[in-house]
Design a protein around this motif. Structure first.
Motif, mmCIF file in Angstrom:
data_model
loop_
_atom_site.group_PDB
_atom_site.id
_atom_site.type_symbol
_atom_site.label_atom_id
_atom_site.label_comp_id
_atom_site.label_asym_id
_atom_site.label_seq_id
_atom_site.Cartn_x
_atom_site.Cartn_y
_atom_site.Cartn_z
ATOM 1 N N THR A 1 -0.796 -14.599 -20.190
ATOM 2 C CA THR A 1 -0.042 -14.991 -21.285
ATOM 3 C C THR A 1 -0.386 -15.716 -22.466
ATOM 4 O O THR A 1 0.145 -16.361 -23.182
ATOM 5 C CB THR A 1 1.375 -15.786 -20.632
ATOM 6 O OG1 THR A 1 0.606 -16.855 -20.025
ATOM 7 C CG2 THR A 1 2.116 -14.818 -19.677
ATOM 8 N N GLY A 2 -1.782 -16.032 -22.409
ATOM 9 C CA GLY A 2 -2.553 -16.856 -23.574
ATOM 10 C C GLY A 2 -2.259 -18.263 -23.245
ATOM 11 O O GLY A 2 -2.695 -18.939 -24.327
ATOM 12 N N ARG A 3 -1.911 -18.857 -22.344
ATOM 13 C CA ARG A 3 -1.664 -20.231 -22.114
ATOM 14 C C ARG A 3 -3.124 -20.924 -21.749
ATOM 15 O O ARG A 3 -3.406 -22.284 -21.908
ATOM 16 C CB ARG A 3 -0.574 -20.617 -21.258
ATOM 17 C CG ARG A 3 0.658 -20.300 -21.844
ATOM 18 C CD ARG A 3 1.786 -20.719 -20.629
ATOM 19 N NE ARG A 3 1.886 -19.714 -19.606
ATOM 20 C CZ ARG A 3 1.671 -19.886 -18.328
ATOM 21 N NH1 ARG A 3 1.393 -21.110 -18.171
ATOM 22 N NH2 ARG A 3 1.827 -18.915 -17.440
ATOM 23 N N ALA A 4 -3.838 -20.134 -21.208
ATOM 24 C CA ALA A 4 -5.311 -20.789 -20.864
ATOM 25 C C ALA A 4 -6.419 -19.809 -20.814
ATOM 26 O O ALA A 4 -6.102 -18.360 -20.767
ATOM 27 C CB ALA A 4 -5.311 -21.361 -19.553
ATOM 28 N N ASP B 1 -5.646 -13.417 -27.641
ATOM 29 C CA ASP B 1 -6.316 -12.002 -27.811
ATOM 30 C C ASP B 1 -6.865 -11.703 -26.129
ATOM 31 O O ASP B 1 -6.788 -10.724 -25.791
ATOM 32 C CB ASP B 1 -7.347 -12.311 -28.856
ATOM 33 C CG ASP B 1 -7.003 -11.750 -30.157
ATOM 34 O OD1 ASP B 1 -5.993 -11.733 -30.272
ATOM 35 O OD2 ASP B 1 -7.840 -12.034 -31.095
ATOM 36 N N PHE B 2 -7.561 -12.872 -25.810
ATOM 37 C CA PHE B 2 -8.030 -12.523 -24.500
ATOM 38 C C PHE B 2 -7.302 -12.245 -23.397
ATOM 39 O O PHE B 2 -7.052 -11.287 -22.821
ATOM 40 C CB PHE B 2 -9.018 -13.789 -23.802
ATOM 41 C CG PHE B 2 -9.186 -13.737 -22.389
ATOM 42 C CD1 PHE B 2 -10.397 -12.985 -21.917
ATOM 43 C CD2 PHE B 2 -8.459 -14.269 -21.323
ATOM 44 C CE1 PHE B 2 -10.651 -12.825 -20.735
ATOM 45 C CE2 PHE B 2 -8.815 -13.991 -20.031
ATOM 46 C CZ PHE B 2 -9.818 -13.353 -19.592
ATOM 47 N N GLY B 3 -5.768 -12.932 -23.578
ATOM 48 C CA GLY B 3 -4.774 -12.630 -22.408
ATOM 49 C C GLY B 3 -4.193 -11.222 -22.625
ATOM 50 O O GLY B 3 -4.039 -10.468 -21.680
ATOM 51 N N ILE B 4 -3.770 -10.771 -23.970
ATOM 52 C CA ILE B 4 -3.610 -9.366 -24.349
ATOM 53 C C ILE B 4 -4.635 -8.401 -23.756
ATOM 54 O O ILE B 4 -3.995 -7.395 -22.883
ATOM 55 C CB ILE B 4 -3.509 -9.110 -25.853
ATOM 56 C CG1 ILE B 4 -2.387 -10.106 -26.246
ATOM 57 C CG2 ILE B 4 -3.025 -7.682 -26.166
ATOM 58 C CD1 ILE B 4 -2.047 -10.096 -27.663
ATOM 59 N N TRP B 5 -5.865 -8.674 -23.865
ATOM 60 C CA TRP B 5 -6.865 -7.592 -23.540
ATOM 61 C C TRP B 5 -6.816 -7.681 -21.909
ATOM 62 O O TRP B 5 -7.165 -6.497 -21.226
ATOM 63 C CB TRP B 5 -8.337 -8.273 -24.245
ATOM 64 C CG TRP B 5 -9.244 -7.445 -23.683
ATOM 65 C CD1 TRP B 5 -9.787 -6.256 -24.303
ATOM 66 C CD2 TRP B 5 -10.313 -7.681 -22.503
ATOM 67 N NE1 TRP B 5 -10.792 -5.898 -23.424
ATOM 68 C CE2 TRP B 5 -11.178 -6.819 -22.410
ATOM 69 C CE3 TRP B 5 -10.384 -8.659 -21.486
ATOM 70 C CZ2 TRP B 5 -12.210 -6.367 -21.460
ATOM 71 C CZ3 TRP B 5 -11.283 -8.740 -20.358
ATOM 72 C CH2 TRP B 5 -12.282 -7.371 -20.480
ATOM 73 N N LEU B 6 -6.674 -8.801 -21.306
ATOM 74 C CA LEU B 6 -6.960 -8.910 -19.890
ATOM 75 C C LEU B 6 -5.658 -8.122 -19.222
ATOM 76 O O LEU B 6 -5.752 -7.375 -18.472
ATOM 77 C CB LEU B 6 -6.949 -10.424 -19.237
ATOM 78 C CG LEU B 6 -6.976 -10.614 -17.825
ATOM 79 C CD1 LEU B 6 -8.226 -9.858 -17.261
ATOM 80 C CD2 LEU B 6 -6.961 -12.075 -17.519
ATOM 81 N N VAL C 1 -8.316 -17.545 -6.900
ATOM 82 C CA VAL C 1 -7.550 -18.584 -7.809
ATOM 83 C C VAL C 1 -5.935 -18.276 -7.578
ATOM 84 O O VAL C 1 -5.587 -17.444 -6.796
ATOM 85 C CB VAL C 1 -7.943 -18.597 -9.514
ATOM 86 C CG1 VAL C 1 -9.309 -18.741 -9.534
ATOM 87 C CG2 VAL C 1 -7.330 -16.878 -9.765
ATOM 88 N N THR C 2 -5.302 -19.274 -7.998
ATOM 89 C CA THR C 2 -3.684 -19.022 -7.587
ATOM 90 C C THR C 2 -3.276 -17.826 -8.782
ATOM 91 O O THR C 2 -3.795 -17.527 -9.685
ATOM 92 C CB THR C 2 -3.131 -20.311 -8.224
ATOM 93 O OG1 THR C 2 -3.140 -20.687 -9.401
ATOM 94 C CG2 THR C 2 -3.700 -21.587 -7.181
ATOM 95 N N ARG C 3 -2.051 -17.515 -8.260
ATOM 96 C CA ARG C 3 -1.189 -16.523 -9.105
ATOM 97 C C ARG C 3 -0.921 -16.813 -10.619
ATOM 98 O O ARG C 3 -1.106 -16.228 -11.656
ATOM 99 C CB ARG C 3 -0.436 -15.763 -8.536
ATOM 100 C CG ARG C 3 0.689 -15.112 -9.065
ATOM 101 C CD ARG C 3 0.657 -13.794 -9.539
ATOM 102 N NE ARG C 3 1.559 -12.959 -10.022
ATOM 103 C CZ ARG C 3 2.017 -13.146 -11.452
ATOM 104 N NH1 ARG C 3 1.368 -14.153 -12.065
ATOM 105 N NH2 ARG C 3 3.020 -12.306 -11.764
ATOM 106 N N ALA C 4 -0.613 -18.316 -10.419
ATOM 107 C CA ALA C 4 -0.218 -18.718 -11.698
ATOM 108 C C ALA C 4 -1.301 -18.839 -12.694
ATOM 109 O O ALA C 4 -1.362 -18.978 -13.952
ATOM 110 C CB ALA C 4 0.358 -20.328 -11.472
ATOM 111 N N ALA C 5 -2.717 -19.176 -12.094
ATOM 112 C CA ALA C 5 -3.754 -19.241 -12.851
ATOM 113 C C ALA C 5 -4.037 -17.910 -13.755
ATOM 114 O O ALA C 5 -4.299 -18.047 -15.001
ATOM 115 C CB ALA C 5 -4.868 -19.515 -12.272
#
Length: 692
Positions: free
Chosen positions: A41-44, A6-11, A31-35
């Protein structure tokens, strides 16, 4: 915050709203682009101090990330996006439904309600569909136009209001009425207990199928519903081509479900200043990743109220607000007449969907209300099938409750029988699929009707969601037989879940034209099924009529006295009447396309005997497979024999004459397409028909 997805979709949505890339956010956060990609994408999920920094960078209130709230004033980010003209010079000519359907209220009610039935969410409960006619003026009108960003639309309307085109004339009339009356008629269609417009902005799903792609039916998806060409009738019912949408989703999208709002405007190609625009426009939040294209937004309650889109409950479903609503037939012009037209349309097409057995829920509940500046002009009327279709409703209810009989024995009895439908072979058998069933037994219900029924002896036919597909008159009914009404249930409408019911459902659906008002030869039918499919449809139609006649003949014989052998010899049936056309008819048409693109036709007319001279209007039309046939104007009409021209457009035929001939040339400027791309037909209309 427990759900990283949910956070990833919202961001991701907040970045799109502000036109900020993931790389830019990463740089500002150090921070890095990967972060950042992992967060989106909801992975972190970022640590708390990073979340507070994200709030500061995005200009959000402290704690917004935790509640996944939007920017407080969502309406402040909303703009109109007008699609730029195509680089290849292609032009779009407005809403497709305006050319495929008659854009009257009856068709609108039929198509919109069918979509709601297809989208029913909880199958144990009814779909509630509410039509609200609302004429607004004064302060309410100004508040609405301000929320609509009317100032951003006027130049586009002025450019599109070209009275030399069909779509342009409708827009011009809508603008004229708004300015002269200082009022606007809105028609809102709300459905409840439906899925709502879920799915992504541009990918596959209900939202994109309705808002982005007018011809996308979604039939091939697993969504279970259908938003075919019929949804375009909603835009065709607007003189301004403008519809606003507020949807409550049954399943959340981007972590939210309530008040997903967007507006769509359908205009033809137009030139505004130095810029050309291709067709549709959208009202929504700019999407920086797609060059400012407007996308839906989660609106606040105040914005929804200003746009006249407030829904009555939190139940899932969608509200369509038709701005500048009208009845394309011209027959309903006042609020009262439009209210009556909608009620009649709903009753005619969906009475069966509103019938249920005792202590069970129907599939549909429909109502219509009319307001003027919030004051009730016509109270909300819930369409009652027993009021509008008493005999047919009784027949269907008896079927649900298992109280049908084998023969007509009383004035309220309902007889049930079957009609066999032969199923043709598919041209391509599905890989690994079971063999196609060869037959399906449709159910025919027949019951007597009372003397006040002014249209007895008819069969209404339906499938799946029990929308009336077609109505057929049963002719050659014996003298003395009871007046009756009959209902034919085919496919899934029979209540069967066997494979033959689904096969029949698919077969009959393929046999329906875009209006879904007949079973006949269609392109879909011949493309999907092997040779013989059309004959199966014709046999089915014949069989249902014969079965109805058999039932009433059986009833008639049971009431007779005397030996059966004598009854068969003494038939009281009237001799068949030889039908002779009672009006002038076109006997033959010969035509060519001239070098200037006009049709030149020579028309021979057969005239029935009459002492007074016939006076008729010759009408030239473009031939279409379904839907309204565009009318072309005559540039010249020249009487050859048996007639004379009156008032420049009427043909007055010689008294006592049996034939007449005239030639005509079409006006090229009135052609919707070039003559080389179409076929023409010539018809004769009475002066009374022309006046109506």
């Amino acid at each position: 915050m427990d759900d990283s997805n949910d956070f990833g979709i919202w961001l991701g949505r907040q970045l799109r709203r502000q036109g900020m890339s993931q790389a830019e956010l990463a740089q500002r956060l150090d921070v890095t682009r990967a972060a950042v990609s992992a967060w989106v994408t909801g992975r972190a999920v970022p640590r708390l101090e990073k979340i507070r920094t994200i709030e500061e960078i995005l200009g959000l209130m402290t704690g917004s990330v935790m509640t996944l709230d939007e920017v407080p004033d969502s309406a402040g980010n909303v703009v109109w996006y007008h699609r730029p003209a195509h680089r290849d010079g292609g032009r779009e000519l407005g809403n497709a439904a305006a050319f495929a359907f008659d854009s009257d209220l009856r068709v609108l009610a039929r198509e919109a309600t069918q979509n709601s039935l297809d989208e029913r969410w909880d199958k144990s409960r009814e779909v509630r569909v509410r039509y609200t006619l609302h004429e607004i003026s004064g302060e309410r009108l100004y508040r609405f136009l301000d929320a609509l960003h009317w100032n951003d639309l006027e130049a586009h309307y002025e450019a599109a209001a070209d009275r030399s085109t069909k779509v342009g004339r409708i827009i011009a009339n809508g603008l004229q009425e708004l300015r002269e009356k200082s009022s606007l008629l809105l028609l809102r269609i709300d459905d409840y207990n439906a899925y709502g417009l879920d799915g992504p902005e541009y990918g596959d799903g209900r939202f994109a199928a309705v808002v982005r792609r007018q011809l996308d039916s979604l039939k091939s998806s697993t969504a279970g519903g259908s938003y075919g060409l019929g949804k375009a009738t909603i835009w065709a019912a607007s003189r301004l081509g403008l519809v606003l949408i507020n949807s409550t989703l049954a399943e959340p999208h981007e972590g939210r479900a309530a008040r997903r709002v967007i507006g769509r405007l359908d205009l033809p190609w137009r030139q505004v200043g130095d810029d050309a625009y291709a067709g549709p426009s959208w009202l929504g939040e700019p999407d920086a990743e797609r060059g400012g294209t407007a996308c839906s937004w989660w609106a606040d309650t105040e914005t929804v109220q200003s746009l006249e889109l407030t829904r009555k409950s939190d139940a899932p479903g969608t509200s369509f607000l038709i701005v500048g609503a009208h009845d394309g037939s011209g027959e309903a012009t006042t609020l009262e007449e439009m209210h009556a037209a909608l009620v009649k349309g709903l009753a005619e097409s969906f009475w069966a969907s509103m019938v249920s057995a005792e202590k069970t829920k129907p599939m549909l509940e429909a109502s219509v209300v009319a307001l003027r500046d919030g004051q009730v002009i016509r109270p909300e009327e819930r369409v009652n099938p027993d009021k509008y279709e008493p005999a047919r409703s009784r027949a269907l209810r008896a079927f649900y409750e298992g109280s049908t009989v084998d023969e007509l024995t009383s004035a309220d009895a309902v007889v049930k029988t079957t009609v066999r439908l032969g199923l043709p072979t598919l041209r391509e058998r599905p890989a690994g699929g079971e063999a196609q069933p060869a037959e399906h037994d449709a159910i025919l219900l027949l019951t007597p009707t009372d003397g006040e029924d002014d249209a007895p002896n008819k069969i209404v036919c339906m499938r799946s969601s029990r929308m009336t597909v077609m109505t057929r008159t049963v002719s050659d009914v014996p003298m003395g037989a009871p007046r009756f009404q009959a209902v034919l249930l085919a496919g899934v409408a029979t209540g069967s879940s066997a494979s033959d019911a689904y096969a029949a459902e698919a077969f009959l659906r393929a046999a329906e034209p875009p209006e879904h008002n007949d079973w006949k030869k269609t392109d879909d039918l011949t493309a999907l099924y092997a040779r013989g499919a059309v004959a199966r449809i014709n046999d089915f139609r014949t069989a249902m009529l014969q079965e109805a006649r058999r039932l009433v003949r059986s009833s008639e014989r049971k009431s007779d006295d005397g030996p059966a052998a004598l009854r068969d010899l003494l038939s009281l049936d009237p001799p068949p009447i030889q039908r002779i056309p009672g009006f002038p008819t076109v006997r033959q048409v010969e035509g060519v396309i001239r070098g200037d693109g006009a049709w030149q036709v020579r028309v021979e007319i057969r005239l029935p005997e009459r002492e007074d001279p016939w006076v008729m209007v010759p009408v030239l039309r473009f031939l279409t497979r379904s839907g309204p046939k565009p009318r072309a104007q005559w540039a010249e009409i020249v009487p050859e024999s048996g007639c004379e021209l009156v008032d420049g457009e009427l043909l007055k035929f010689t008294s006592g004459g049996k034939t007449a001939v005239f030639t005509g040339v079409s006006d090229v400027t009135s052609h919707p397409v070039t003559a080389q791309m179409a076929l023409a037909e010539v018809d004769l209309m009475s002066t009374k028909e022309t006046a109506s």
